[in-house]
Design a protein around this motif. Structure first.
Motif, short mmCIF file in Angstrom:
data_model
loop_
_atom_site.label_atom_id
_atom_site.label_comp_id
_atom_site.label_asym_id
_atom_site.label_seq_id
_atom_site.Cartn_x
_atom_site.Cartn_y
_atom_site.Cartn_z
N TYR A 86 175.95 -34.15 62.34
CA TYR A 86 175.84 -34.39 63.25
C TYR A 86 175.30 -35.25 64.31
N ASP A 87 175.11 -35.34 65.88
CA ASP A 87 175.40 -36.15 66.89
C ASP A 87 173.86 -36.93 67.29
N ILE A 88 173.15 -38.32 67.45
CA ILE A 88 172.22 -38.18 67.99
C ILE A 88 171.84 -39.19 69.69
N SER A 89 171.86 -38.17 70.15
CA SER A 89 171.19 -39.21 71.48
C SER A 89 169.50 -39.36 71.99
N GLU A 90 169.43 -40.22 72.01
CA GLU A 90 167.89 -40.80 72.44
C GLU A 90 166.97 -40.46 70.85
N LYS A 91 166.50 -39.42 71.61
CA LYS A 91 165.37 -38.97 70.10
C LYS A 91 166.15 -37.50 69.73
N THR A 92 166.65 -37.75 69.73
CA THR A 92 167.61 -35.71 69.40
C THR A 92 168.57 -36.25 68.21
N VAL A 93 168.29 -35.38 67.54
CA VAL A 93 169.43 -35.29 66.88
C VAL A 93 169.87 -33.74 66.54
N GLU A 94 171.31 -33.76 67.22
CA GLU A 94 172.11 -32.10 66.98
C GLU A 94 173.42 -31.73 65.72
N ILE A 95 172.33 -31.10 65.15
CA ILE A 95 173.40 -30.36 63.94
C ILE A 95 174.41 -29.66 64.19
N LEU A 96 175.78 -30.81 64.18
CA LEU A 96 177.16 -29.31 64.83
C LEU A 96 177.19 -28.84 63.54
N ALA A 97 177.39 -29.19 62.26
CA ALA A 97 178.29 -28.11 61.48
C ALA A 97 177.25 -29.07 60.02
N ILE A 98 177.27 -27.45 59.55
CA ILE A 98 176.80 -28.41 57.40
C ILE A 98 177.60 -26.78 57.42
N VAL A 99 178.63 -27.66 56.28
CA VAL A 99 179.87 -27.00 55.46
C VAL A 99 179.35 -27.55 53.90
N THR A 100 180.51 -26.85 53.37
CA THR A 100 180.61 -27.64 51.74
C THR A 100 181.42 -28.51 51.88
N LYS A 101 181.51 -29.25 50.96
CA LYS A 101 182.12 -30.31 50.70
C LYS A 101 183.94 -29.85 50.37
#
Length: 113
Positions: A86-101
Motif C-alpha cells: 500500500y501507499d499513503i497520501s495525506e489521510k488515505t491508504v491506497e491498497i495496491l495489492a493483496i498477494v500470497t507470500k
C-alpha cells in the motif's frame, strides 16, 4: 460499536468517525481479496482495518515494513501468509495489492518502481 461498510461488508469494530485514515482498495486488490480462501478473507479485512486505519506508517519488526529501494508501493503489511502492499497520501491508504507470500516477490518485480 456501530457497523460500517468495508468492501461492501459490514464491519462491527471501530466507529468510522474515529478512523484516522480512509482505506481504498484498488480494483486488483479487491479482486485478489475475493479470490482468497473463505477463512482468510475476514482475517485480512479485519487486519487491514486494525493496522491501517490509525497508524499505517508505524513500522514493526514483522507486521508493517517501509519498503526500501522503491517509491511505489511504500509499505507492506503482513497478515498470516498474505502480503498487502500500500501507499499513503495525506489521510488515505491506497491498497495496491493483496498477494500470497509465494507471489509477493514476483508482484514486486513487476509492479514496484
Amino acid at each position: 460499536m456501530y457497523p460500517f461498510i468495508v468492501d461492501n461488508i459490514p464491519y462491527y469494530g471501530y466507529s468510522i468517525d474515529i478512523m484516522k485514515y480512509s482505506i481504498i482498495l484498488s480494483p486488483d486488490a479487491r479482486e485478489s481479496l475475493q479470490k482468497l480462501k473463505g477463512n482468510l478473507r475476514p482475517l485480512i479485512r479485519n487486519g487491514i482495518i486494525e493496522y491501517l486505519s490509525f497508524e499505517p506508517e508505524k513500522v514493526s519488526k514483522s507486521r508493517i515494513k517501509r519498503l526500501k529501494g522503491i517509491d511505489k508501493p511504500q509499505y507492506r503489511l503482513r497478515i498470516d501468509d498474505v502480503r498487502i502492499y500500500y501507499d499513503i497520501s495525506e489521510k488515505t491508504v491506497e491498497i495496491l495489492a493483496i498477494v500470497t507470500k509465494e507471489k509477493a516477490k514476483e508482484w514486486l518485480e513487476r509492479h514496484g518502481n
